[in-house]
Design an enzyme around this catalytic site. Structure first.
Site, mmCIF file in Angstrom:
data_model
loop_
_atom_site.group_PDB
_atom_site.id
_atom_site.type_symbol
_atom_site.label_atom_id
_atom_site.label_comp_id
_atom_site.label_asym_id
_atom_site.label_seq_id
_atom_site.Cartn_x
_atom_site.Cartn_y
_atom_site.Cartn_z
ATOM 1 N N ASN A 103 1.425 -3.561 -3.687
ATOM 2 C CA ASN A 103 0.362 -4.153 -2.875
ATOM 3 C C ASN A 103 -0.708 -4.871 -3.688
ATOM 4 O O ASN A 103 -1.733 -5.283 -3.144
ATOM 5 C CB ASN A 103 -0.276 -3.083 -1.986
ATOM 6 C CG ASN A 103 0.761 -2.301 -1.211
ATOM 7 O OD1 ASN A 103 0.971 -1.137 -1.473
ATOM 8 N ND2 ASN A 103 1.441 -2.964 -0.296
ATOM 9 N N VAL A 110 -5.270 -8.214 -3.804
ATOM 10 C CA VAL A 110 -5.007 -6.920 -3.179
ATOM 11 C C VAL A 110 -4.563 -7.138 -1.735
ATOM 12 O O VAL A 110 -5.215 -7.858 -0.978
ATOM 13 C CB VAL A 110 -6.269 -6.033 -3.196
ATOM 14 C CG1 VAL A 110 -6.012 -4.698 -2.530
ATOM 15 C CG2 VAL A 110 -6.770 -5.838 -4.629
ATOM 16 N N CYS A 111 -3.465 -6.503 -1.353
ATOM 17 C CA CYS A 111 -2.975 -6.568 0.017
ATOM 18 C C CYS A 111 -3.421 -5.294 0.735
ATOM 19 O O CYS A 111 -2.805 -4.242 0.605
ATOM 20 C CB CYS A 111 -1.456 -6.682 0.029
ATOM 21 S SG CYS A 111 -0.790 -6.849 1.689
ATOM 22 N N LEU A 112 -4.527 -5.419 1.433
ATOM 23 C CA LEU A 112 -5.074 -4.311 2.210
ATOM 24 C C LEU A 112 -5.509 -4.906 3.544
ATOM 25 O O LEU A 112 -6.345 -5.818 3.567
ATOM 26 C CB LEU A 112 -6.260 -3.681 1.460
ATOM 27 C CG LEU A 112 -6.881 -2.431 2.044
ATOM 28 C CD1 LEU A 112 -5.872 -1.291 2.104
ATOM 29 C CD2 LEU A 112 -8.074 -2.007 1.199
#
Length: 182
Positions: A103, A110-112
């Site tokens: 992620n 950042v993949c959030l």
């Protein structure tokens, strides 16, 4: 009418008490960040640092040191850049530590979900920090930025764990060198 003059007089007095310099007004975003930071409930594995001084609340770093999971023992630094219109716009968060993670890509993006489409003004800095901590406890291979790491995690969790350990120790994974972070 009299109250208007008393407000002007108070502003003049405040400026004089500030050595003639005008007092900088805080934006709504700065006020909200100040509130969020004062209400932070950081775990013992997390720390906050203000590289530009505590007067600049719109730019700070969070250090996360997971004490369990694949990334146990690592030290990961995230930079937060917050706009003047916060909380109506999510903070920009980047991972400054190069990490092998499904992620987080190699550029630190950042993949959030709460940093993108699921951001809502009721969320806070604390919410983001919890989300980042959770990414280290339970990486999500179903919403990846690093597709190779996600595929390895999905298909061979044991190999993924070995690759994470090698990368954190300062080794190479898939031809990419990772600086030591343990």
């Amino acid at each position: 009418m009299i109250k208007l003059f008393s407000v002007k007089q108070k502003q003049k007095e405040d400026a004089q008490n500030n050595n003639g310099r005008p007092i900088k007004k805080q934006s709504a975003g700065e006020l909200r960040v100040q509130k969020d930071i004062s209400e932070l409930n950081l775990a013992k594995t997390t720390a906050i640092h203000f590289p530009n001084g505590k007067d600049n609340l719109l730019s700070f770093e969070i250090t996360i040191r997971p004490d369990e999971g694949y990334y146990q023992g690592g030290t990961f630094v995230f930079s937060f850049s917050i706009s003047q219109v916060y909380p109506h716009e999510a903070p920009k968060v980047k991972c400054k530590t190069k990490v092998y993670h499904p992620n987080i890509d190699l550029e630190g993006n950042v993949c959030l979900n709460i940093l993108r489409e699921d951001w809502k003004p009721v969320l806070s800095i604390n919410s983001i920090i919890y989300g980042l901590q959770y990414l280290f406890l339970d990486p999500n291979p179903d919403d990846p930025l690093n597709h190779e790491a996600a595929e390895v995690l999905r298909d061979n969790p044991r190999q993924f764990e070995q690759s994470v350990r090698r990368s954190m120790a300062g080794g190479y994974v898939g031809g990419t060198h990772f600086p030591r972070c343990i």
